[in-house]
Scaffold this motif. Structure first.
Motif, mmCIF file in Angstrom:
data_model
loop_
_atom_site.group_PDB
_atom_site.id
_atom_site.type_symbol
_atom_site.label_atom_id
_atom_site.label_comp_id
_atom_site.label_asym_id
_atom_site.label_seq_id
_atom_site.Cartn_x
_atom_site.Cartn_y
_atom_site.Cartn_z
ATOM 1 N N ARG A 22 0.836 -1.192 0.000
ATOM 2 C CA ARG A 22 0.000 0.000 0.000
ATOM 3 C C ARG A 22 0.877 1.251 0.000
ATOM 4 N N THR A 39 -1.599 -6.217 4.118
ATOM 5 C CA THR A 39 -1.008 -5.136 3.346
ATOM 6 C C THR A 39 0.267 -4.704 4.040
ATOM 7 N N VAL A 40 1.175 -4.182 3.256
ATOM 8 C CA VAL A 40 2.484 -3.823 3.768
ATOM 9 C C VAL A 40 2.801 -2.415 3.281
ATOM 10 N N CYS A 58 5.504 -0.868 2.148
ATOM 11 C CA CYS A 58 6.225 -0.723 0.877
ATOM 12 C C CYS A 58 7.323 -1.766 0.827
ATOM 13 N N PHE A 59 7.480 -2.396 -0.325
ATOM 14 C CA PHE A 59 8.560 -3.388 -0.446
ATOM 15 C C PHE A 59 9.857 -2.759 -0.920
ATOM 16 N N GLY A 60 9.766 -1.532 -1.356
ATOM 17 C CA GLY A 60 10.943 -0.911 -1.963
ATOM 18 C C GLY A 60 11.128 -1.333 -3.412
ATOM 19 N N CYS A 61 10.049 -1.808 -4.037
ATOM 20 C CA CYS A 61 10.099 -2.173 -5.456
ATOM 21 C C CYS A 61 9.210 -1.224 -6.227
ATOM 22 N N ARG A 68 3.388 -9.450 -2.704
ATOM 23 C CA ARG A 68 4.389 -10.434 -2.312
ATOM 24 C C ARG A 68 3.650 -11.694 -1.898
ATOM 25 N N VAL A 76 8.519 -11.212 -4.201
ATOM 26 C CA VAL A 76 7.810 -10.023 -4.641
ATOM 27 C C VAL A 76 7.448 -10.185 -6.116
ATOM 28 N N GLY A 136 6.086 -7.903 -9.260
ATOM 29 C CA GLY A 136 5.859 -6.516 -9.638
ATOM 30 C C GLY A 136 4.875 -6.380 -10.792
ATOM 31 N N GLU A 137 4.571 -5.115 -11.114
ATOM 32 C CA GLU A 137 3.729 -4.750 -12.253
ATOM 33 C C GLU A 137 2.433 -5.525 -12.316
ATOM 34 N N SER A 173 12.321 -9.514 -8.686
ATOM 35 C CA SER A 173 10.865 -9.632 -8.659
ATOM 36 C C SER A 173 10.275 -9.813 -10.053
ATOM 37 N N VAL A 174 11.059 -9.507 -11.077
ATOM 38 C CA VAL A 174 10.540 -9.781 -12.418
ATOM 39 C C VAL A 174 11.375 -10.874 -13.095
ATOM 40 N N ALA A 225 9.960 4.957 -1.606
ATOM 41 C CA ALA A 225 11.391 5.255 -1.673
ATOM 42 C C ALA A 225 12.170 3.960 -1.540
ATOM 43 N N PHE A 226 13.218 3.804 -2.362
ATOM 44 C CA PHE A 226 13.984 2.556 -2.276
ATOM 45 C C PHE A 226 15.461 2.771 -2.567
ATOM 46 N N ARG A 258 17.835 1.011 -0.098
ATOM 47 C CA ARG A 258 17.869 -0.423 -0.395
ATOM 48 C C ARG A 258 18.805 -0.688 -1.560
ATOM 49 N N ARG A 306 15.363 -2.168 7.666
ATOM 50 C CA ARG A 306 13.954 -2.521 7.845
ATOM 51 C C ARG A 306 13.686 -3.971 7.436
ATOM 52 N N GLU A 317 11.568 -5.388 5.680
ATOM 53 C CA GLU A 317 11.132 -5.759 4.338
ATOM 54 C C GLU A 317 12.293 -5.887 3.355
ATOM 55 N N TYR A 318 13.516 -5.762 3.836
ATOM 56 C CA TYR A 318 14.669 -5.780 2.934
ATOM 57 C C TYR A 318 15.564 -6.995 3.149
#
Ligand SMILES: Nc1nc2c(c(=O)[nH]1)N[C@H]1C(S)=C(S)[C@@H](COP(=O)(O)OP(=O)(O)OC[C@H]3O[C@@H](n4cnc5c(=O)[nH]c(N)nc54)[C@H](O)[C@@H]3O)O[C@H]1N2
Ligand SMILES: Nc1nc2c(c(=O)[nH]1)N[C@H]1C(S)=C(S)[C@@H](COP(=O)(O)OP(=O)(O)OC[C@H]3O[C@@H](n4cnc5c(=O)[nH]c(N)nc54)[C@H](O)[C@@H]3O)O[C@H]1N2
Ligand SMILES: Cc1cc2nc3c(=O)[nH]c(=O)nc-3n(C[C@H](O)[C@H](O)[C@H](O)COP(=O)(O)O)c2cc1C
Ligand code: SF4
Ligand code: SF4
Ligand code: SF4
Ligand code: SF4
Ligand code: SF4
Ligand code: FES
Ligand code: FES
Ligand SMILES: [Mo]
Lengths: 157, 544, 892
Positions: A77, A114-115, A117-120, A128, A133, A135-136, B18-19, B202-203, B206, B237, B239-240
């Motif tokens: 989110r 919900t989380v 942000c994954f940083g992606c 995820r 994770v 994406g898109e 992730s892709v 923001a990333f 990371r 954090r 999530e990383y």
């Protein structure tokens, strides 16, 4: 079994106050969540009140106080995802698996959360599934991609 | 067959993975080994290439061919193309979005060519899991220089001279902080790297940790020497996981190479680094909350008046806390000198800024630009403009603490002070582009939903204020807003801003106040006409 | 203290340096709204309503900002209002506003703020958003309600429970807008570690924590809690002759306003329906019947005249040693004095004792032997300043809770706590060292520690040379305690013994506290002597915060002994068998006195059984329930010819009574109690006696006069105290006039030196004897009975809330034993001793070490399990342990 596992985990710590969060993380990694009994034992181990352990555990988003589903779906989110349609993705998933945000299915098959942000974010919107994770995402992709993702997880286990 | 050494770089940051970049990587490895080319072709893992949106990205060195959106199935062809005398695969080239013209080399791609990549220079070039790769690009030379040729005072002077301001959001002069920590007399001190990166959207921290972890370690070790601390801690954090993994590997390798531990490089300096994984709380990015969270407590910021963290921090010891990028800048400053750094940027904001450029923009990814560049250049030259020919509406910087900058202000220079002046902030580098399809009331609602969840809940104005503002905004997006609500939001926002304990509460009203300032018409449409101009909100018509 | 000048709202003020703005303002009667501030607690600075404006326009929280020279402060301004008003309005919008029906109305901080700020509720109603759902009330605790809907999350309750009570039953949970106060797992408070002390309830600024069934008192009276030996000072709130409220007395040096659950919520027994309201005379000879004592076929209500005439005429037949009196640890000093005077003067016997015999007598015996006086050597408040604290055989947080708070506070202040207990007690969590000896082996442990101290030359030689005697003999007796032997006897490793000894000897001052875990053994007196040896060896005695402190059991256990309700001592520990003492008392009391020391409680029962004692006066005591080997007690009482039972309730002993006399409770009379630290404190009559009940002193005086004795014509307890002071050297300086100014600790006043006759403390050489009760193949486990904070005799049983909260009948057993005896957690088991059996539910836990099981001492049936052996010196029974076996109930 849970008890032995817990004992084993605790044995690798010194019992300092500063170990609380790492211990909770390791216990959760192993047990999937933080059973109340484990919090009592951890409290004792590091010498803090039980209510404090609960207080800390309930403060951080990572910690689960109830058992989680085998498949944990987390929808981002974060801002980038929000702007690019995360709410619709969440909606779609909620419909597909019949759970609302924060819920776990009775058979412990799914948990939907919900989380922040994954940083992606560049691949927004993201979800995820367990550790991976994806994406898109698009609403269509949920239908199309979802069953295979879940299947894939099943096969891995 | 040529004897020339070639590298196939595969971007293996979280975004790439992730892709499917891992599959690309392994099929490339397999193919190269099938072809018995392992001697000549090095399939190399790198961190994020920056152009996250085009992942999986594969770069062929030394030519610098840049393949985008690579499939595992492309591996055979890529390997063969290199085998066959390096003829590039045109179909995988990045294409100019408007003309569709393929661009073979990444240095020619506008996304890269308009940037000034200093800090990110080696991200995406070196193998983050191999210290030797870092060493070949001059890694740990700054540490050598600092430890063996400079006194702590000289280092601090250099950092002060560079004008570096903390890149964690607040922009506090880094040199001053170091000096304050150095001055404390306590035996035991801590250096903490703030890698909580909680801003959704923001990333960059990371990416730095995943792509060039040693640069962070090197900066921290120098900080340890300069301040007299022996203990370093990286607060990452939860999530990383990949960043944690690479940092761990890096720490281990640095220890083996005697950059960490006792008698570093044969000097009298001892310093070691541990990793602490956050457990998911945005507020823990705040320094005192972060410290409490390491101490096994709820991440609740300490109210004023309180001692500075540089004096009484972790376990009540003097503690230096800096952001990932602040630390990563240090080796550059030490190696190249403060003047070199101070040349870049503006009068009051030196060096470069790194942004996570996301949202409704053609080129999403990680960018590094000199301080003072204007938003227009970022969005249009680097970002390639708005997709689908839509109009730009606003740019959001600084995450939940920041504000929304309207399209007509995009000539504002990007630096600490200019952004603050127009109601936003630099923050830790999130930059979300919004187009005409974005509803600004919904955006404000979105941010308040975030802060009401992430508020530590300690102080009344923030706990109840974010909740109250959220509910009002929620009503407005549902068409249940009242005309008085706009003034009420301003009134509440002011009170929250002035009375909250920490930065989270004090800045939480920003997204609301800026959208109210610049996009009041959208609020009015929701309230008076029960209509969402961007068609995002499901406004309940006719109800009130 | 240094003063600085500041300005608040144009008013010049001299402020204490270091004080906060808020403290300074409040001290000068300038109100600043505040919610999370409480004078007893560290400032949280979280509610943000105490903002004030400084002259540079900055807004700061006054509760955390210290005053500075020349500070100019505004507590009201337009700027402030802009910030503060919305905060208050949001609190109100988020609050279940229902002042009319709220228990807190009139004393609520939020209400006060609303008034002060002239808050327009209508504006809030129109503008702000309100919570959509109501959270359920937590009414699980019988004494108070938690209402999350009224909670302002000031955290005062959390900090109270952490900083003052140090229980931390509650804390903040969750975060952001869903933050709330919660127990572990957010369960009802009754299922948490909460001890129901109510300290949080009295501090909650709003109606989120309120007592149940609250009634506002019409008047308040200061008095003393009638439960345990701590002697907390309380303020009773009375309306319509009913105790409706209790407050802790903040000025008391004993409790500084703190109370445990019994003191705060456990005094409604005063108005219990079960109170005795009329004298009763037996009409049926059927004693020990299963019929309820009150049944009309057994007793009939009579007038006081009829009852007392009957008693007077009967007692005339039993003068001398055919009579015995059991005095009460619950009655006042004046009543105790009258009781023993009645026995000695009117009845001509020294057969007087009390239930002090059941636990504290070994301490008294040992102290008289070594120090020459029965008094502890510290005050309760000194404990906080000790460098180390040694606690042996006392579960203080349950049995003397408010002293428990002092111990926890001391630990917070840096004191090192050493706990000696086979069972894990709450204080183990605060202890640096926890020694876990086998039950009944403490003496060996102390001697081992003494030896280690001497070997390490850590003893206080100067003190020993100057102040002690008999050191060489004692030293020689230590040869009998080599470390290996000590380890074998106690089960505590030699390293641990040595390190505990070192810690104890090198962290001074050290306060030593003990209670029944040490005394209720057949070698209880030796145990205490061993502990005193240890304290003398390190010079830990009679200096501030250095000392030996037995924790006396009840509100007036110390007093009942001071007053001479002992078979061998007149008031003030003046020996009966010393002719010059007897002469003195004869001259004052005007009657020849029996020269023979009387019998102890245990002896009295034995003689009754043997038919030598025929008449009994039982005053505020329940031997049938409380003395182990109850079958024997019952037999004895059945055998007695005439029993007078004087109490405020009918307890199990009452069924043997011939005459029942209804006494007035502590709330209904004047007098004094002497607490465990020898502090004499006034209790004030707060209400009229219930029904026809009368104060004990009045009853006995009246009776004595009917029996033709002089010297009982007192008008009030104050007169009695004058006589006490005149015959009792240690009470010489006690008078109501001085007590009204403040309580007095007689051990501070007494001219009698605390040391033995020749001014020296006496070391005692000792030998180890194992406990009399030993396990064997058939009874392989040792049962220890523990006290529970919620239950204390019949008084607590007359309070529904305490009954609801009190410990359940649980049998705590170590996992190893549970496996051996095939017992599963939670199953019902039978605990079988050589003398009886009892049922309970098994709890498998490591709190009990292998070989030991524990139960709560609240079931009188436990006393059927034991057939105890007495301590030869003090005649106290070995009631602490009993050999048992445990079988699952289904095997029966
Ligand atoms: N709530 C409440 N308070 C009370 C009372 C009550 O009934 N209820 N009663 C009052 C009375 S009458 C008294 S006497 C006091 C008693 O006060 P305490 O003596 O503090 O109470 P107990 O629960 O009997 O605690 C005795 C402790 O000694 C331990 N113990 C047992 N055997 C040994 C041993 O051999 N060595 C050592 N070192 N420890 C041992 C037990 O495990 C237990 O923890 O409490 C008084 N206060
Ligand atoms: N099962 C069990 N047995 C025990 C104990 C235990 O806790 N549980 N504790 C043991 C110990 S250490 C001790 S000291 C003894 C204690 O034994 P007791 O001294 O017998 O204690 P209680 O049972 O509290 O009895 C006190 C009696 O005093 C009455 N009373 C209260 N106030 C007044 C008053 O003002 N006037 C009069 N006349 N009566 C009043 C009460 O109603 C009650 O009946 O019990 C011992 N035996
Ligand atoms: C609510 C809140 C969240 C923050 N989050 C972060 C963060 O994620 N990363 C970060 O470096 N700084 C964060 N900060 C700023 C830190 O408090 C601190 O100023 C910074 O880490 C100092 O490093 P710098 O001087 O290198 O910028 C946050 C501050 C607030 C108030
Ligand atoms: S402003 Fe918000 S996050 Fe910061 S201390 Fe207050 S409640 Fe916590
Ligand atoms: S807590 Fe105070 S403000 Fe709330 S209803 Fe009760 S009296 Fe009124
Ligand atoms: S229950 Fe009362 S004391 Fe506790 S946080 Fe709520 S308002 Fe404050
Ligand atoms: S009643 Fe006492 S123990 Fe219970 S929560 Fe309140 S302060 Fe803590
Ligand atoms: S500690 Fe003892 S005296 Fe104090 S309130 Fe509790 S029971 Fe009463
Ligand atoms: S906003 Fe979704 S991954 Fe960052
Ligand atoms: S009273 Fe000062 S912040 Fe609450
Ligand atoms: Mo007792």
């Amino acid at each position: 079994m849970e008890e032995e596992l817990l004992e084993e985990i605790l044995a690798s710590y010194r019992g300092d106050r500063g170990e609380l969060v790492p211990i909770l993380q390791e216990v959760q990694d192993n047990l999937g969540y933080l059973p109340e009994k484990s919090m009592v034992d951890i409290a004792k181990f590091i010498g803090v009140p039980e209510s404090h352990v609960y207080s800390v555990a309930s403060f951080y988003a990572q910690f689960r106080l109830l058992p989680l589903g085998r498949k944990r779906i987390a929808v981002c989110r974060g801002t980038a995802c929000h702007i690019r349609g995360a709410p619709q993705i969440l909606n779609r998933i909620e419909k597909t698996i019949g759970l609302k945000e924060g819920e776990t299915s009775d058979d412990l098959e799914y948990t939907l959360e919900t989380v922040a942000c994954f940083g992606c974010c560049a691949l927004a919107p993201c979800i995820r599934v367990n550790m991976d994770v994806v994406g898109e995402m698009t609403s269509e992709k949920v239908d199309e991609l979802f069953p295979p993702v879940i299947e894939g997880v099943k096969n891995d286990q | 067959m040529t004897n020339e050494q070639k590298s196939i770089l595969v971007g293996l940051g979280t975004c790439g993975i992730s892709v499917g970049a891992e599959k690309v990587f392994s099929s490339l490895e397999k193919e190269v080994s099938n072809l018995n080319l392992t001697e000549n072709i090095h399939v190399k893992r790198t961190g994020c290439q920056g152009f996250c949106q085009q992942e999986p990205i594969v770069v062929i060195e030394p030519e610098g061919f840049f393949y985008t959106k690579v499939n595992p199935d492309d591996a055979v062809e890529i390997a063969h193309s290199i085998l066959l005398g390096g003829k590039p695969l045109e179909r995988l080239f990045y294409r100019e979005p408007i003309t569709g013209k393929p661009i073979p080399h990444y240095r020619d791609i506008p996304f890269y060519s308009k940037q000034e990549r200093i800090l990110l220079k080696n991200c995406g070039k070196i193998d983050p899991e191999d210290i030797d790769d870092y060493l070949t690009v001059g890694g740990y030379q700054a540490l050598r220089k600092a430890l063996l040729e400079m006194t702590p005072e000289e280092i601090i002077l250099e950092v002060k001279g560079s004008g570096l301001r903390g890149l964690g959001g607040a922009g506090f002069p880094t040199g001053l902080k170091w000096e304050a920590c150095r001055r404390t007399t306590c035996e035991e001190k801590y250096v903490i790297c703030n890698a909580d990166e909680g801003d959704p959207g923001a990333f960059q921290d990371r990416s730095v940790m995943e792509g060039n972890p040693h640069s962070v370690l090197e900066g921290m070790i120098i900080a340890g020497y300069a301040t007299g601390a022996r203990n370093g801690l990286i607060y990452v954090r939860a999530e990383y996981p990949l960043a944690v993994k690479r940092l761990k590997i890096a720490i281990e390798q640095a220890r083996q190479n005697r950059f960490l531990g006792g008698h570093i490089l044969g000097s009298e300096v001892d310093f070691d680094i541990e990793i602490f994984q956050g457990a998911g709380a945005f507020v823990c990015g705040e320094s005192t909350a972060l410290v409490r969270s390491i101490e096994g407590k709820r991440g609740r910021p300490k109210p004023m008046p309180r001692a500075r963290t540089t004096e009484i921090g972790l376990w009540n010891r003097p503690t230096l806390l800096n952001n990932v990028k602040s630390f990563a800048n240090i080796p550059l400053i030490i190696s190249n000198g403060s003047e070199w750094f101070a040349q870049k940027g503006t009068e009051k904001s030196k060096g470069t800024a790194i942004f996570s450029l996301t949202g409704k923009v053609v080129n999403c990814g990680l960018i590094e630009v000199p301080m003072g560049i204007n938003l227009r250049k970022i969005i249009y030259d680097i970002g390639g403009g708005i997709p689908g020919g839509k109009a730009l509406k606003a740019v959001q910087t600084g995450g939940p603490s920041g504000g929304c900058i309207p399209a007509d202000m995009i000539d504002t220079p990007v630096d600490f002070d200019s952004l603050t002046k127009i109601g936003s902030i630099m923050g830790s580098g999130g930059m979300v582009v919004m187009d005409e399809d974005t509803c600004m009331v919904d955006v404000a609602r979105y941010f308040l939903d975030f802060t009401r969840r992430e508020s530590c809940g300690q102080c009344v104005p923030c706990r109840l204020g974010t909740k109250q503002m959220f509910e009002i905004l929620d009503d407005i997006t549902k068409g249940e807003g009242r005309p008085e609500d706009m003034d009420l939001l301003i009134e509440l926002g002011e009170a929250i801003r002035r009375s909250s304990i920490c930065g989270l509460g004090r800045t939480a009203p920003n997204p609301v106040l800026t959208t109210l300032r610049y996009f009041r018409d959208e609020y009015e449409a929701h309230i008076y006409e029960k209509r969402c101009p961007s068609g995002v909100c499901r406004v309940r018509k006719g109800s009130d | 203290m240094e003063k600085i000048s500041i300005k608040i709202n144009d008013q010049d003020i001299m402020a204490h340096k270091g004080a906060t703005i808020l403290e300074t303002a409040l001290a000068n009667k300038i109100y600043i709204p505040h919610l999370c501030y409480h004078p007893d607690l560290k400032p949280a600075g979280s509610c943000r309503v105490c903002l004030v404006e400084l002259d540079d326009g900055k807004l700061v929280t006054s509760c955390r900002t210290p005053v500075k020279e020349e500070m100019v402060i505004k507590t009201k301004s337009a700027e402030l209002d802009k910030v503060r008003r919305p905060i208050i309005e949001m609190i109100i919008a988020n609050h279940h506003m229902d002042c009319k029906n709220c228990a807190k109305k009139g004393r609520c901080e939020l209400q006060r703020i609303m008034g002060y700020m002239k808050i327009d509720k209508k504006r809030i109603q129109q503008n702000l958003r309100f919570p959509k759902e109501e959270l359920p009330l937590d009414d699980s605790n019988p004494f108070f309600i938690r209402d999350h809907n009224k909670c302002v999350l000031c955290g005062i309750c959390v900090r109270t429970c952490q900083e003052i009570q140090k229980v931390s039953a509650i804390d903040f949970a969750g975060r952001g807008y869903s933050t709330k106060i919660a127990t572990l797992g957010d369960k009802p408070i009754a299922q948490s570690r909460c001890e129901s002390c109510g300290e949080c309830v009295v501090r909650c600024p709003v109606g989120a924590l309120v007592p149940k069934n609250l009634r506002r008192p019409s008047h308040e009276v200061k008095t003393i809690c009638p439960y345990c030996g701590v002697g907390c000072s309380i303020v009773l709130g009375i309306r319509d002759n009913v105790v409706v409220n209790v407050r802790g007395d903040a000025d008391s040096s004993v409790n500084s306003g703190r109370l445990c659950v019994k003191g705060r919520f456990g005094l409604s027994f005063v108005n219990s329906q079960d109170r005795l309201t009329s004298p009763l005379i037996r009409i049926s000879s059927n004693k020990n019947s299963s019929l309820v004592t009150r049944h009309p076929s057994l007793f009939r209500e009579v007038s006081w005249d009829e009852a007392l005439d009957l008693v007077a005429s009967k007692l005339k037949n039993y003068r001398g040693d055919e009579f015995a009196l059991i005095a009460s640890t619950k009655c006042t000093n004046e009543e105790s004095y009258i009781a023993q005077k009645f026995a000695r003067v009117v009845m001509g016997t020294n057969n007087i004792d009390s239930s002090v015999r059941l636990c504290d007598a070994p301490s008294i015996t040992a102290l008289l032997k070594t120090n020459g006086i029965n008094a502890l050597t510290n005050s309760i408040s000194e404990i906080e300043n000790a460098a180390s604290i040694l606690i042996v055989g006392a579960n203080i947080t349950q049995s003397h809770p408010v002293i428990g708070l002092r111990v926890k506070k001391a630990v917070e202040n840096g004191a090192i706590l050493i706990v000696v207990s086979p069972i894990e007690i709450d204080l183990c969590g605060f202890a640096k060292v926890w020694l876990r000896p086998y039950p009944g082996t403490d003496l060996a442990l102390f001697m081992g520690m003494c030896k280690a101290i001497l070997d390490g030359e850590l003893h206080d030689n100067a003190f020993i040379q100057e102040k002690c005697e008999n050191f060489e003999d004692f030293k020689n007796s230590l040869d009998d305690f080599p470390s290996g032997k000590v380890e074998r006897i106690t089960g505590v490793s030699r390293d641990k013994v040595a390190s505990a000894a070192k810690i104890f000897a090198t962290n001074k001052p050290s306060a030593i506290l003990w209670s029944s875990g040490l005394t209720q053994y057949s070698h209880g007196t030796d145990n205490v002597l061993g502990l005193i040896n240890l304290s003398m060896l390190t010079g830990n005695i009679t200096k501030p915060s250095y000392g030996i402190n037995p924790l006396m059991d009840h509100n007036n256990s110390q007093g009942v002994c001071d007053m001479g309700c002992l078979p061998d001592f007149y008031p003030g520990y003046q020996a009966v068998d010393q002719p010059e003492m007897r002469k003195r008392f004869k001259s004052i009391w005007g009657k020849d006195l029996n020269p023979n020391p009387g019998l102890t409680l245990t002896g009295i029962l034995q003689d009754t059984l043997e038919g030598k004692i025929k008449a009994f006066y039982i005053m505020g005591s329940d031997p049938v329930s409380n003395i182990a080997g109850s079958h024997k007690v019952k037999e004895a009482l059945k055998k007695a010819e005439f029993i007078i039972f004087q109490d405020i309730f009918l307890n199990d002993t009452a069924q043997f009574a011939d005459v029942i006399l209804p006494a007035a409770s502590f709330a209904e009379k004047d007098g004094t109690f002497t607490n465990t630290e020898t502090r004499v404190q006034i209790i004030n009559k707060a209400m009229e006696p219930i029904g026809n009940s009368r104060p004990d002193w009045e009853i006995i005086c009246n009776l004595a006069e009917r029996m033709g004795s002089r010297g009982f014509d007192f008008n009030n307890p104050e007169d009695i105290m004058s006589e006490i002071a005149s015959v009792t050297p240690i009470y010489r300086n006690i008078s109501y006039n001085s007590l009204r100014k403040g309580s007095l600790k007689w051990s501070d006043l007494a001219e009698t030196s605390l040391t033995g006759q020749n001014g020296k403390y006496k070391f005692t050489p000792l030998q180890y004897r194992p406990p009399a009760e030993v396990p064997d193949v058939d009874y392989p486990l040792i049962l220890i009975a523990e006290r529970d904070i919620y239950s204390d005799g019949i008084l607590s049983q007359k309070v529904d809330g305490l009954k609801a909260l009190r410990a359940k009948r649980l049998v705590y057993i170590n996992p190893k034993d549970a496996t051996d005896f095939e017992i599963k957690n939670g199953e019902v088991v039978r605990v079988i001793s050589r003398w009886g059996e009892i049922e309970g539910q098994a709890v498998v836990t490591t709190a009990s070490p292998p070989g030991l099981v524990t139960m709560y001492l609240l079931e009188k049936e436990i006393n059927q399990l034991i057939n105890p052996s007495p301590d030869p010196a003090a005649k106290t029974l070995e009631t602490k342990i009993c050999a048992v076996r445990i079988v699952p109930q289904k095997e029966s």
